[in-house]
Design a protein around this motif. Structure first.
Motif, PDB file in Angstrom:
ATOM      1  N   LEU A   1      -7.513  -2.351  -3.694  1.00  0.00           N
ATOM      2  CA  LEU A   1      -8.229  -3.103  -2.658  1.00  0.00           C
ATOM      3  C   LEU A   1      -9.119  -4.169  -3.284  1.00  0.00           C
ATOM      4  O   LEU A   1      -9.205  -5.304  -2.788  1.00  0.00           O
ATOM      5  CB  LEU A   1      -9.057  -2.157  -1.784  1.00  0.00           C
ATOM      6  CG  LEU A   1      -8.272  -1.270  -0.826  1.00  0.00           C
ATOM      7  CD1 LEU A   1      -9.179  -0.239  -0.176  1.00  0.00           C
ATOM      8  CD2 LEU A   1      -7.570  -2.114   0.221  1.00  0.00           C
TER       9      LEU A   1
ATOM     10  N   ARG B   1      -6.304   3.468  -5.109  1.00  0.00           N
ATOM     11  CA  ARG B   1      -6.330   2.690  -3.865  1.00  0.00           C
ATOM     12  C   ARG B   1      -7.507   1.725  -3.864  1.00  0.00           C
ATOM     13  O   ARG B   1      -7.365   0.545  -3.558  1.00  0.00           O
ATOM     14  CB  ARG B   1      -6.429   3.615  -2.657  1.00  0.00           C
ATOM     15  CG  ARG B   1      -6.410   2.848  -1.340  1.00  0.00           C
ATOM     16  CD  ARG B   1      -6.822   3.683  -0.190  1.00  0.00           C
ATOM     17  NE  ARG B   1      -8.262   3.935  -0.325  1.00  0.00           N
ATOM     18  CZ  ARG B   1      -9.011   4.451   0.612  1.00  0.00           C
ATOM     19  NH1 ARG B   1      -8.484   4.837   1.744  1.00  0.00           N
ATOM     20  NH2 ARG B   1     -10.293   4.641   0.431  1.00  0.00           N
ATOM     21  N   ASN B   2      -8.689   2.222  -4.221  1.00  0.00           N
ATOM     22  CA  ASN B   2      -9.883   1.368  -4.222  1.00  0.00           C
ATOM     23  C   ASN B   2      -9.755   0.232  -5.223  1.00  0.00           C
ATOM     24  O   ASN B   2     -10.188  -0.894  -4.954  1.00  0.00           O
ATOM     25  CB  ASN B   2     -11.128   2.199  -4.492  1.00  0.00           C
ATOM     26  CG  ASN B   2     -11.426   3.146  -3.354  1.00  0.00           C
ATOM     27  OD1 ASN B   2     -10.994   2.943  -2.224  1.00  0.00           O
ATOM     28  ND2 ASN B   2     -12.167   4.216  -3.646  1.00  0.00           N
TER      29      ASN B   2
ATOM     30  N   ILE C   1      -6.888  -6.038   4.121  1.00  0.00           N
ATOM     31  CA  ILE C   1      -7.448  -4.756   3.667  1.00  0.00           C
ATOM     32  C   ILE C   1      -6.961  -3.621   4.570  1.00  0.00           C
ATOM     33  O   ILE C   1      -6.513  -2.572   4.084  1.00  0.00           O
ATOM     34  CB  ILE C   1      -8.994  -4.821   3.647  1.00  0.00           C
ATOM     35  CG1 ILE C   1      -9.479  -5.957   2.736  1.00  0.00           C
ATOM     36  CG2 ILE C   1      -9.582  -3.493   3.249  1.00  0.00           C
ATOM     37  CD1 ILE C   1      -9.035  -5.880   1.306  1.00  0.00           C
TER      38      ILE C   1
ATOM     39  N   ASP D   1     -16.220  -8.636   4.658  1.00  0.00           N
ATOM     40  CA  ASP D   1     -15.073  -7.812   5.072  1.00  0.00           C
ATOM     41  C   ASP D   1     -14.803  -7.909   6.568  1.00  0.00           C
ATOM     42  O   ASP D   1     -14.651  -6.904   7.266  1.00  0.00           O
ATOM     43  CB  ASP D   1     -15.256  -6.347   4.667  1.00  0.00           C
ATOM     44  CG  ASP D   1     -15.131  -6.137   3.170  1.00  0.00           C
ATOM     45  OD1 ASP D   1     -14.429  -6.941   2.517  1.00  0.00           O
ATOM     46  OD2 ASP D   1     -15.716  -5.172   2.664  1.00  0.00           O
TER      47      ASP D   1
ATOM     48  N   TYR E   1      -3.260  -2.878   3.989  1.00  0.00           N
ATOM     49  CA  TYR E   1      -3.032  -2.140   2.747  1.00  0.00           C
ATOM     50  C   TYR E   1      -3.428  -0.669   2.919  1.00  0.00           C
ATOM     51  O   TYR E   1      -2.695   0.233   2.511  1.00  0.00           O
ATOM     52  CB  TYR E   1      -3.827  -2.761   1.592  1.00  0.00           C
ATOM     53  CG  TYR E   1      -3.595  -2.045   0.281  1.00  0.00           C
ATOM     54  CD1 TYR E   1      -2.504  -2.366  -0.505  1.00  0.00           C
ATOM     55  CD2 TYR E   1      -4.443  -1.031  -0.143  1.00  0.00           C
ATOM     56  CE1 TYR E   1      -2.264  -1.699  -1.689  1.00  0.00           C
ATOM     57  CE2 TYR E   1      -4.208  -0.363  -1.322  1.00  0.00           C
ATOM     58  CZ  TYR E   1      -3.121  -0.705  -2.096  1.00  0.00           C
ATOM     59  OH  TYR E   1      -2.880  -0.029  -3.269  1.00  0.00           O
ATOM     60  N   LYS E   2      -4.589  -0.429   3.530  1.00  0.00           N
ATOM     61  CA  LYS E   2      -5.041   0.948   3.741  1.00  0.00           C
ATOM     62  C   LYS E   2      -4.049   1.720   4.608  1.00  0.00           C
ATOM     63  O   LYS E   2      -3.752   2.885   4.339  1.00  0.00           O
ATOM     64  CB  LYS E   2      -6.428   0.968   4.400  1.00  0.00           C
ATOM     65  CG  LYS E   2      -7.562   0.612   3.475  1.00  0.00           C
ATOM     66  CD  LYS E   2      -8.892   0.650   4.226  1.00  0.00           C
ATOM     67  CE  LYS E   2     -10.058   0.314   3.337  1.00  0.00           C
ATOM     68  NZ  LYS E   2     -11.335   0.308   4.093  1.00  0.00           N
TER      69      LYS E   2
ATOM     70  N   GLY F   1       0.819  -1.211   0.000  1.00  0.00           N
ATOM     71  CA  GLY F   1       0.000   0.000   0.000  1.00  0.00           C
ATOM     72  C   GLY F   1       0.850   1.256   0.000  1.00  0.00           C
ATOM     73  O   GLY F   1       0.562   2.228  -0.702  1.00  0.00           O
TER      74      GLY F   1
END
Length: 181
Positions: A81, A77-78, A157, A149, A160-161, A64
């Motif tokens: 993901l 980014r999205n 997730i 999720d 990465y964020k 990320g």
């Protein structure tokens, strides 16, 4: 006499290149299986559910961070993901296919060895089958967690964020906060 020493020397060098023999007190089959077993327990073969665990243990934070340095865009980014989720979904489908095939093989061996009267072997196969059923249940749990999720899938997730946010913060600190007015 010179010829005999040449032949003897060639014979001695061939002995060095030969594969070492198995000691007399160890059977050749157990020497080969020594690599795949540890204290009588099978070591996993990097297949099945272990592929999912390995995928989830990747360093998504660094990924990320590097992605943010490449393109600090929320759309980018999205998309990344989504790619992480899709890759995990593909992996889950591969593992389910592997487990289904392995279950069929185990069931075949159970039935054929049962007909042959190999009671102990059938009992070992049934233990392997119950372990496989447990793994199949865990894979289903991963699949449900991916859809909602939650659980370990959320870890990838979030990691990465976090990395992406650190990358964006690094860009800001490097370009704007170090400038003197």
């Amino acid at each position: 006499m010179g010829w005999l020493t040449i032949f003897k020397k060639n014979k001695d060098t061939r002995k060095v290149a030969e594969v070492p023999s198995v000691p007399d007190n160890v059977s050749p089959a157990s020497a080969v299986n020594n690599k795949s077993q540890l204290n009588g327990a099978s070591v996993h073969d990097e297949q099945g559910i272990f592929l999912i665990y390995n995928y989830l243990q990747q360093d998504f934070e660094t990924r990320g961070y590097n992605d943010a340095l490449t393109s600090p865009d929320e759309g980018y980014r999205n998309d990344n993901l989504k790619l992480i989720k899709y890759d995990l979904e593909i992996l889950i489908h591969q593992v389910r296919t592997y487990h289904d095939s392995l279950m069929k093989d185990i069931e075949f061996h159970i039935h054929s060895r049962e007909r042959a009267g190999l009671v102990d072997l059938v009992d070992e196969l049934r233990i392997k089958q119950t372990d496989l059923v447990d793994h199949i249940d865990k894979v289903r749990t991963f699949e449900q967690a991916l859809q909602t999720d939650t659980g370990l899938c959320e870890r990838a997730i979030l990691s990465y964020k976090r990395g992406f946010m650190k990358g964006m913060a690094s860009i800001t600190q490097t370009y704007l906060l170090t400038k003197k007015f």
